[in-house]
Design an enzyme around this catalytic site. Sequence first.
Site, PDB file in Angstrom:
ATOM      1  N   ASN A   1       0.809  -1.212   0.000  1.00  0.00           N
ATOM      2  CA  ASN A   1       0.000   0.000   0.000  1.00  0.00           C
ATOM      3  C   ASN A   1       0.849   1.272   0.000  1.00  0.00           C
ATOM      4  OD1 ASN A   1      -2.425  -1.276  -0.249  1.00  0.00           O
ATOM      5  ND2 ASN A   1      -2.925  -1.256   1.937  1.00  0.00           N
TER       6      ASN A   1
ATOM      7  N   THR B   1      -6.288   4.277   3.955  1.00  0.00           N
ATOM      8  CA  THR B   1      -5.567   3.052   3.600  1.00  0.00           C
ATOM      9  C   THR B   1      -4.709   2.555   4.772  1.00  0.00           C
ATOM     10  OG1 THR B   1      -5.426   3.974   1.382  1.00  0.00           O
ATOM     11  CG2 THR B   1      -4.015   2.085   1.845  1.00  0.00           C
TER      12      THR B   1
ATOM     13  N   HIS C   1      -3.250   2.429  15.102  1.00  0.00           N
ATOM     14  CA  HIS C   1      -4.536   1.821  14.719  1.00  0.00           C
ATOM     15  C   HIS C   1      -4.198   0.346  14.480  1.00  0.00           C
ATOM     16  CE1 HIS C   1      -8.364   0.953  13.012  1.00  0.00           C
ATOM     17  NE2 HIS C   1      -7.918   0.791  11.788  1.00  0.00           N
TER      18      HIS C   1
HETATM   19  N1  LIG Z   1      -8.114   3.242   8.718  1.00  0.00           N
HETATM   20  C1  LIG Z   1      -9.218   2.550   8.908  1.00  0.00           C
HETATM   21  O1  LIG Z   1      -9.832   2.636   9.973  1.00  0.00           O
HETATM   22  C2  LIG Z   1      -9.715   1.676   7.820  1.00  0.00           C
HETATM   23  C3  LIG Z   1      -8.916   1.410   6.744  1.00  0.00           C
HETATM   24  N2  LIG Z   1      -9.321   0.588   5.741  1.00  0.00           N
HETATM   25  C4  LIG Z   1      -8.391   0.371   4.637  1.00  0.00           C
HETATM   26  O2  LIG Z   1      -8.883   1.043   3.476  1.00  0.00           O
HETATM   27  C5  LIG Z   1      -8.397   0.367   2.311  1.00  0.00           C
HETATM   28  C6  LIG Z   1      -9.563   0.048   1.385  1.00  0.00           C
HETATM   29  O3  LIG Z   1     -10.401  -0.913   1.994  1.00  0.00           O
HETATM   30  P1  LIG Z   1     -11.664  -1.520   1.198  1.00  0.00           P
HETATM   31  O4  LIG Z   1     -12.440  -0.422   0.608  1.00  0.00           O
HETATM   32  O5  LIG Z   1     -12.322  -2.479   2.091  1.00  0.00           O
HETATM   33  O6  LIG Z   1     -10.921  -2.323   0.032  1.00  0.00           O
HETATM   34  P2  LIG Z   1     -11.476  -2.676  -1.440  1.00  0.00           P
HETATM   35  O7  LIG Z   1     -10.627  -3.772  -1.971  1.00  0.00           O
HETATM   36  O8  LIG Z   1     -12.944  -2.836  -1.414  1.00  0.00           O
HETATM   37  O9  LIG Z   1     -11.159  -1.344  -2.254  1.00  0.00           O
HETATM   38  C7  LIG Z   1      -9.836  -0.978  -2.544  1.00  0.00           C
HETATM   39  C8  LIG Z   1      -9.843   0.201  -3.471  1.00  0.00           C
HETATM   40  O10 LIG Z   1      -8.473   0.525  -3.752  1.00  0.00           O
HETATM   41  C9  LIG Z   1      -8.257   0.494  -5.165  1.00  0.00           C
HETATM   42  N3  LIG Z   1      -6.919  -0.027  -5.442  1.00  0.00           N
HETATM   43  C10 LIG Z   1      -6.431  -1.271  -5.170  1.00  0.00           C
HETATM   44  N4  LIG Z   1      -5.168  -1.388  -5.635  1.00  0.00           N
HETATM   45  C11 LIG Z   1      -4.869  -0.183  -6.204  1.00  0.00           C
HETATM   46  C12 LIG Z   1      -3.720   0.308  -6.885  1.00  0.00           C
HETATM   47  N5  LIG Z   1      -2.635  -0.451  -7.082  1.00  0.00           N
HETATM   48  N6  LIG Z   1      -3.744   1.586  -7.333  1.00  0.00           N
HETATM   49  C13 LIG Z   1      -4.843   2.365  -7.156  1.00  0.00           C
HETATM   50  N7  LIG Z   1      -5.974   1.941  -6.532  1.00  0.00           N
HETATM   51  C14 LIG Z   1      -5.972   0.680  -6.065  1.00  0.00           C
HETATM   52  C15 LIG Z   1      -9.333  -0.447  -5.727  1.00  0.00           C
HETATM   53  O11 LIG Z   1      -9.568  -0.176  -7.094  1.00  0.00           O
HETATM   54  C16 LIG Z   1     -10.517  -0.095  -4.816  1.00  0.00           C
HETATM   55  O12 LIG Z   1     -11.144   1.094  -5.278  1.00  0.00           O
HETATM   56  C17 LIG Z   1      -7.650  -0.877   2.822  1.00  0.00           C
HETATM   57  O13 LIG Z   1      -6.271  -0.619   2.879  1.00  0.00           O
HETATM   58  C18 LIG Z   1      -8.238  -1.064   4.208  1.00  0.00           C
HETATM   59  O14 LIG Z   1      -7.381  -1.795   5.044  1.00  0.00           O
HETATM   60  C19 LIG Z   1     -10.559   0.030   5.748  1.00  0.00           C
HETATM   61  C20 LIG Z   1     -11.415   0.275   6.788  1.00  0.00           C
HETATM   62  C21 LIG Z   1     -11.064   1.119   7.912  1.00  0.00           C
HETATM   63  O1  LIG Z   2      -9.559  -3.962  10.339  1.00  0.00           O
HETATM   64  C1  LIG Z   2      -9.336  -3.576   9.170  1.00  0.00           C
HETATM   65  O2  LIG Z   2      -8.505  -4.085   8.396  1.00  0.00           O
HETATM   66  C2  LIG Z   2     -10.108  -2.388   8.694  1.00  0.00           C
HETATM   67  C3  LIG Z   2      -9.935  -1.352   9.733  1.00  0.00           C
HETATM   68  O3  LIG Z   2      -8.870  -0.796   9.882  1.00  0.00           O
HETATM   69  C4  LIG Z   2     -10.966  -1.206  10.752  1.00  0.00           C
HETATM   70  O4  LIG Z   2     -12.151  -1.425  10.474  1.00  0.00           O
HETATM   71  O5  LIG Z   2     -10.607  -0.846  11.867  1.00  0.00           O
END
Ligand SMILES: NC(=O)C1=CN([C@@H]2O[C@H](COP(=O)(O)OP(=O)(O)OC[C@H]3O[C@@H](n4cnc5c(N)ncnc54)[C@H](O)[C@@H]3O)[C@@H](O)[C@H]2O)C=CC1
Ligand SMILES: O=C([O-])CC(=O)C(=O)O
Length: 321
Positions: A98, A122, A178
């Site tokens: 990432n 992310t 986190h």
């Molecule tokens: N900080 C937090 O509390 C949270 C963080 N996250 C993080 O957010 C991110 C996204 O999670 P989701 O939406 O569930 O995943 P997802 O797989 O549903 O969506 C990922 C998105 O990133 C894009 N993507 C993937 N590889 C890429 C690349 N090489 N270049 C450009 N875009 C790219 C995809 O096209 C998609 O739009 C993850 O890293 C996840 O761990 C998710 C929930 C909470």
């Molecule tokens: O747990 C994960 O990978 C997604 C996230 O960060 C959360 O929901 O806290």
Amino acid sequence: MAKVTILGATGNVGMFAAHAISEIPHVSEMLLVGRPGRENFLAGCCRDLSDSFAARGNDVHLSYSTGLFDAKGSDIVICAAGVPRRPGQDRNDLAFENAKIVADAAATIGRSSPDTILFLVTNPVDVMTAVALKYSGLQPRQVFGLGTHLDSMRLKSLIAHYFRVHVSEVHTRIIGEHGNSMVPLWSATTIGGIQISNLPTFSGLPKQEMIETVRTSGEAIIRDKGATVYGPGEAIATLVRTILGNENRILTVSSYIRSEIHGIGDVCIGVPARINREGVFPVPIRIEEDEVAGFRESVEKIRNLTDEVMERLEADLKPLK
Ligand SMILES: NC(=O)C1=CN([C@@H]2O[C@H](COP(=O)(O)OP(=O)(O)OC[C@H]3O[C@@H](n4cnc5c(N)ncnc54)[C@H](O)[C@@H]3O)[C@@H](O)[C@H]2O)C=CC1
Ligand SMILES: O=C([O-])CC(=O)C(=O)O
């Protein structure tokens, strides 16, 4: 009125965040950015969201792009692009993969939108915040991550249930990573304005169990339904509302700290910060000794991972001889 751009808009979190953000009155324009090849999906998202605007009666100008330069002029750029963890993985397992995506995006955003606020979702979000700060060249106040805001909300909800009070009566914070080394601040937890340790029932509070529930919350949701969506989506919208409304709320986000907490600093990690239209400003605080020790450990863990990721990124970006 403001323009908000979402990177990773075709993903689980990006898509729901777009819906939640579209309800914020200050938002007049929203750009959904996805990867090349995802044009049809993005067009479908725009049409679907537009229907919801029509049903709700709000008026946000919605568009999509597969190019980051279209983010130009955004007041906030949210980065939810990147791989999510699969069951059994730790968020930190995603760090290098990432980081490459975030470094690339941040460099473009920094050049095209030097006045924007760049908001990282992310994972691992603390390390991604540091990567974005470095590669965007933006000021520390302009770059922050969702950090431990969602963890703090999860704990708040558990405490409210336990004491059978409305969530708005509970103030609490989790600082640090986190992730597994997060640190709950019981010293900063109040119910109805009363320090939690002054309540007679405090000694019976299952603190360890509560923190374990928060720590494993994301993992449990991913195991059961594949992704965490509504929690992060609403948490993202709260932060966008706080910035655009110039609200000066103090929320716990991943931010670059110099030495605000007991002299500990030079790292991006979850800390209480005052948030307004200018960006994110960590608040200097004093906490209990055991909390300082936990925070120090969390900082060391994140610092080591950040250093490792930065080194690998630099090696990766070096031109071949
Ligand atoms: N900080 C937090 O509390 C949270 C963080 N996250 C993080 O957010 C991110 C996204 O999670 P989701 O939406 O569930 O995943 P997802 O797989 O549903 O969506 C990922 C998105 O990133 C894009 N993507 C993937 N590889 C890429 C690349 N090489 N270049 C450009 N875009 C790219 C995809 O096209 C998609 O739009 C993850 O890293 C996840 O761990 C998710 C929930 C909470
Ligand atoms: O747990 C994960 O990978 C997604 C996230 O960060 C959360 O929901 O806290």
